[in-house]
Design an enzyme around this catalytic site. Structure first.
Site, PDB file in Angstrom:
ATOM      1  N   LEU A 162       0.860  -1.173   0.000  1.00 38.54           N
ATOM      2  CA  LEU A 162       0.000   0.000   0.000  1.00 38.54           C
ATOM      3  C   LEU A 162       0.900   1.228   0.000  1.00 38.54           C
ATOM      4  CD1 LEU A 162      -2.747  -0.878   2.673  1.00 38.54           C
ATOM      5  CD2 LEU A 162      -2.955  -1.012   0.197  1.00 38.54           C
ATOM      6  N   ASP A 163       0.479   2.272  -0.710  1.00 35.27           N
ATOM      7  CA  ASP A 163       1.239   3.513  -0.708  1.00 35.27           C
ATOM      8  C   ASP A 163       1.332   4.078   0.707  1.00 35.27           C
ATOM      9  OD1 ASP A 163       1.325   3.257  -3.448  1.00 35.27           O
ATOM     10  OD2 ASP A 163      -0.263   4.719  -3.821  1.00 35.27           O
ATOM     11  N   LYS A 164       2.319   4.913   0.919  1.00 36.08           N
ATOM     12  CA  LYS A 164       2.551   5.516   2.234  1.00 36.08           C
ATOM     13  C   LYS A 164       1.295   6.177   2.793  1.00 36.08           C
ATOM     14  CE  LYS A 164       5.487   8.956   4.531  1.00 36.08           C
ATOM     15  NZ  LYS A 164       6.542   9.997   4.339  1.00 36.08           N
ATOM     16  N   ARG A 184      -4.349   5.718  -8.242  1.00 32.50           N
ATOM     17  CA  ARG A 184      -4.134   7.160  -8.346  1.00 32.50           C
ATOM     18  C   ARG A 184      -3.856   7.583  -9.798  1.00 32.50           C
ATOM     19  NH1 ARG A 184       0.293   7.647  -3.693  1.00 32.50           N
ATOM     20  NH2 ARG A 184       0.229   9.864  -4.230  1.00 32.50           N
TER      21      ARG A 184
END
Length: 275
Positions: free
Chosen positions: A127-129, A228
């Site tokens: 998962l992205d930050k 995104r």
């Protein structure tokens, strides 16, 4: 010593069972040829038959290590058993970073330490930050191999909620190929020679006053920044996306991995976890 124990679900040979669990042929050969695989007290050799309900024990000590510094964090554990762990990833947290000890890997290491789990830290997906929600860890090399194979075969269903700009269609699919932006570090772009990426979405709610849509998203692939990039490219950037939304206004990224579902590769039980 660290041991992996599992029950056989169908008649087969020991090497085929381990290959079906996702272990590479080299690792299977090594484990069997070094007498690491047993049925009860009996050492199993290559092509030895195993029967339904047999209990197999594998010495996995050489594959497990204390690989991150333990750092305390009050983890939100959503599900746990002997083979895997699902936690609710906090906002603004890296999964891991070799140069940074304030990461989820460090928090999981601390959790393992206080619970006497002497295993390496193995995330199954990323998962992205800035993304929160369900993230899956395997507690051993065999479970990690099995879950990684399932992820590659799209047998793990991950669903997200996101808030995006504008009024989006009631449902749709984005299949724009994604690759690295050669001009901006850590940014991805859509371009024709990128990797295939598929994002399914449906509209849950439209807020006319804010001109924002709440969408449910299901991934069929797992490219970096896929959600995104796809929504930004298709004119509906995520609220709070400081990389891909030109209207970013210092908000938190509105993206949460709210659900994960799969058939447990070791116990064969259905697992369904929501935040």
């Amino acid at each position: 010593m660290e041991y992996f124990r599992f029950k056989v679900f169908e008649n087969s040979t020991i090497n085929q069972i381990l290959i079906d669990l996702g272990l590479g042929v080299h690792k299977v050969n090594h484990l069997i040829n070094t007498n690491k695989v047993k049925k009860g007290t009996s050492i199993l050799k290559m092509n030895d038959p195993v029967l339904k309900d047999d209990l197999i024990i594998i010495d996995i000590t050489e594959y497990e290590e204390q690989d991150y510094e333990p750092i305390y964090f009050d983890l939100d554990v959503l599900y746990e058993d002997d083979y895997l762990l699902i936690i609710n990833k906090p906002y603004d947290t890296l999964i891991y970073d070799d140069k940074n000890n304030n990461t989820l890997a460090n928090y999981v290491r601390y959790y393992y330490m206080v619970n006497n789990i002497n295993r390496s830290i193995r995330h199954v997906h990323r998962l992205d930050k800035e993304t929160t929600g369900c993230i899956l860890y395997a507690k051993d090399i065999v479970t990690h191999s099995a879950l990684s194979k399932m992820l590659e075969n799209n047998e793990i269903t991950r669903k997200y909620h996101a808030i995006v700009e504008g009024k989006i269609k009631s449902k749709g699919v984005f299949e724009n190929p994604i690759g690295k932006d050669r001009h901006i570090k850590n940014k991805m772009i859509v371009y024709k020679n990128g990797q295939y990426a598929k994002t399914n979405y449906k509209l849950l709610n439209y807020d006319e006053s804010k001109n924002q849509s709440l969408v449910e998203i299901k991934l069929d692939t797992g490219r970096t920044h896929q959600i995104r990039v796809h929504f930004s490219f298709n004119k509906h950037p995520l609220i709070g996306d400081k990389i891909y939304n030109q209207n970013y206004n210092n908000e938190n990224l509105q993206l949460i991995s709210y659900s994960i579902e799969f058939i447990h590769p070791i116990t064969r039980k259905p697992i369904a976890v929501n935040v």
